[in-house]
Design a protein around this motif. Structure first.
Motif, PDB file in Angstrom:
ATOM      1  N   LEU A 108       0.828  -1.207   0.000  1.00 31.38           N
ATOM      2  CA  LEU A 108       0.000   0.000   0.000  1.00 31.38           C
ATOM      3  C   LEU A 108       0.862   1.255   0.000  1.00 31.38           C
ATOM      4  N   LEU A 109       1.889   1.260   0.843  1.00 29.54           N
ATOM      5  CA  LEU A 109       2.755   2.431   0.929  1.00 29.54           C
ATOM      6  C   LEU A 109       3.564   2.605  -0.353  1.00 29.54           C
ATOM      7  N   PHE A 110       4.075   1.493  -0.896  1.00 33.83           N
ATOM      8  CA  PHE A 110       4.912   1.588  -2.097  1.00 33.83           C
ATOM      9  C   PHE A 110       4.116   2.125  -3.282  1.00 33.83           C
ATOM     10  N   GLU A 111       2.884   1.655  -3.460  1.00 33.51           N
ATOM     11  CA  GLU A 111       2.069   2.141  -4.573  1.00 33.51           C
ATOM     12  C   GLU A 111       1.805   3.632  -4.443  1.00 33.51           C
ATOM     13  N   ALA A 112       1.524   4.088  -3.238  1.00 31.45           N
ATOM     14  CA  ALA A 112       1.252   5.514  -3.028  1.00 31.45           C
ATOM     15  C   ALA A 112       2.509   6.352  -3.263  1.00 31.45           C
ATOM     16  N   ILE A 113       3.652   5.870  -2.749  1.00 33.27           N
ATOM     17  CA  ILE A 113       4.897   6.617  -2.937  1.00 33.27           C
ATOM     18  C   ILE A 113       5.280   6.655  -4.412  1.00 33.27           C
ATOM     19  N   GLY A 173       3.327   9.241  -6.107  1.00 36.17           N
ATOM     20  CA  GLY A 173       3.800  10.566  -5.715  1.00 36.17           C
ATOM     21  C   GLY A 173       5.097  10.938  -6.401  1.00 36.17           C
ATOM     22  N   PHE A 174       6.057  10.016  -6.434  1.00 31.53           N
ATOM     23  CA  PHE A 174       7.329  10.287  -7.086  1.00 31.53           C
ATOM     24  C   PHE A 174       7.128  10.545  -8.580  1.00 31.53           C
ATOM     25  N   SER A 175       6.214   9.772  -9.203  1.00 36.43           N
ATOM     26  CA  SER A 175       5.954   9.960 -10.627  1.00 36.43           C
ATOM     27  C   SER A 175       5.416  11.362 -10.889  1.00 36.43           C
TER      28      SER A 175
END
Length: 320
Positions: free
Chosen positions: A71-76, A79-81
């Motif tokens: 969940l955190l990785f997908e959100a980050i 955001g980075f993109s």
């Protein structure tokens, strides 16, 4: 934003976690971040303690994300993109250029894109193309590029996919090689058929197109890069297996010709794919549509030039 600041011990937690999740090991993440694996482990441990949950399962060969970690990785990643897109747009506005990054094969770049670069520049004078080149099979993520050419079934939850054409294979050679082989059949001279192969492909594909023992006693040349396979065919070195999405331009211009009247469809579908996490850009859609239109024009011209191939039917969109 205040809630976000209180949820993390530092912004370094974002960067360290994202690198570890993407790289799959703390050691590779450490090398990318120019720190030690122990420093990565400590930062991840601090983040997990702060959130009160495990983000990784530690395994002997690396790490995998837990459900909370995913969940955190997908959100980050999203955001980075978005941040990367904003930074690129700021840079583009300063320079007056619009950058479009493509993930495509070296063969497609060499034998389809390069002959058309002047035409693309006339159509999109402010576009600067950048390439992520693939020498092996078309695969891999498209998170870091605007468009990737991939053989996929279609769009999914994470990707937008625009259909280009089915995967079509045609035996190809230069006109000079073809004419020389025809002379050899009449007894004017004796010559051994040479097959030009890609090392990752089936070693002997001659039976797919030539009946009986046509492949018996042939010579062969094997290369690991398909761009070189096509170049060897252009130079009259033998008969190669032609992926139509790569060689359509040369078949249209007559620099290459079919070495027989048969083709093969594999059932795979060629698409231009982009990540749904990347903001949509009009210039990317324009370049994508331009590429597809030009490729379909090539196929239509080849179909008209060689009606015995039956390309009209083979190149039709699925369910058309």
């Amino acid at each position: 934003m205040r809630r976000l600041r209180s949820a993390l011990p530092s912004m370094n937690g974002f960067f360290t976690f994202e690198a570890a999740a993407r790289c799959g090991t703390f050691a590779r993440a450490a090398a990318e971040l120019n720190v030690t694996p122990a420093a990565v482990s400590r930062m991840i441990g601090r983040l997990e303690d702060h959130l009160g949950t495990s983000l990784f399962e530690r395994l002997p060969g690396g790490v995998t994300l837990t459900e909370a970690g995913r969940l955190l990785f997908e959100a980050i990643s999203r955001g980075f993109s978005g941040i990367e897109h904003a930074l690129r747009e700021i840079e583009d506005r300063k320079t007056g250029l619009e950058t479009v990054t493509l993930s495509v094969s070296t063969a497609f770049t060499t034998h389809w894109m390069m002959p058309r670069m002047a035409e693309l520049k006339r159509e999109y004078p402010t576009v600067e193309l950048r390439f992520q080149l693939i020498t092996s099979a078309l695969s891999g993520p498209v998170d870091d590029v605007d468009l990737g050419m991939r053989f996929v079934d279609g769009p999914d939850d994470h990707h937008v996919a625009t259909f280009v054409m089915p995967e079509i294979l045609v035996p190809i050679c230069s006109p000079g090689y073809r004419d020389g082989q025809r002379r050899s059949l009449t007894g004017a001279r004796e010559e051994v058929e040479t097959l030009i192969n890609l090392s990752e492909a089936q070693p002997d594909w001659s039976h797919l197109f030539f009946p009986g023992d046509a492949g018996a006693g042939t010579g062969s040349m094997i290369f690991s890069d398909y761009a070189i396979v096509v170049q060897a065919a252009l130079l009259g070195q033998g008969v190669a297996l032609g992926w139509l999405n790569v060689v359509a331009h040369w078949l249209r211009t007559g620099a290459l010709v079919p070495a027989g009247s048969q083709l093969m469809t594999t059932g795979r579908l060629c698409h231009l794919v982009r990540s749904r996490d990347k903001p949509r850009r009009a210039v990317v859609d324009g370049v994508r549509d331009w590429m597809i239109e030009r490729m379909r024009e090539d196929v239509a011209e080849v179909a008209a030039r060689y009606p015995d191939l039956g390309l009209d039917r083979a190149a039709a969109a699925p369910n058309a």
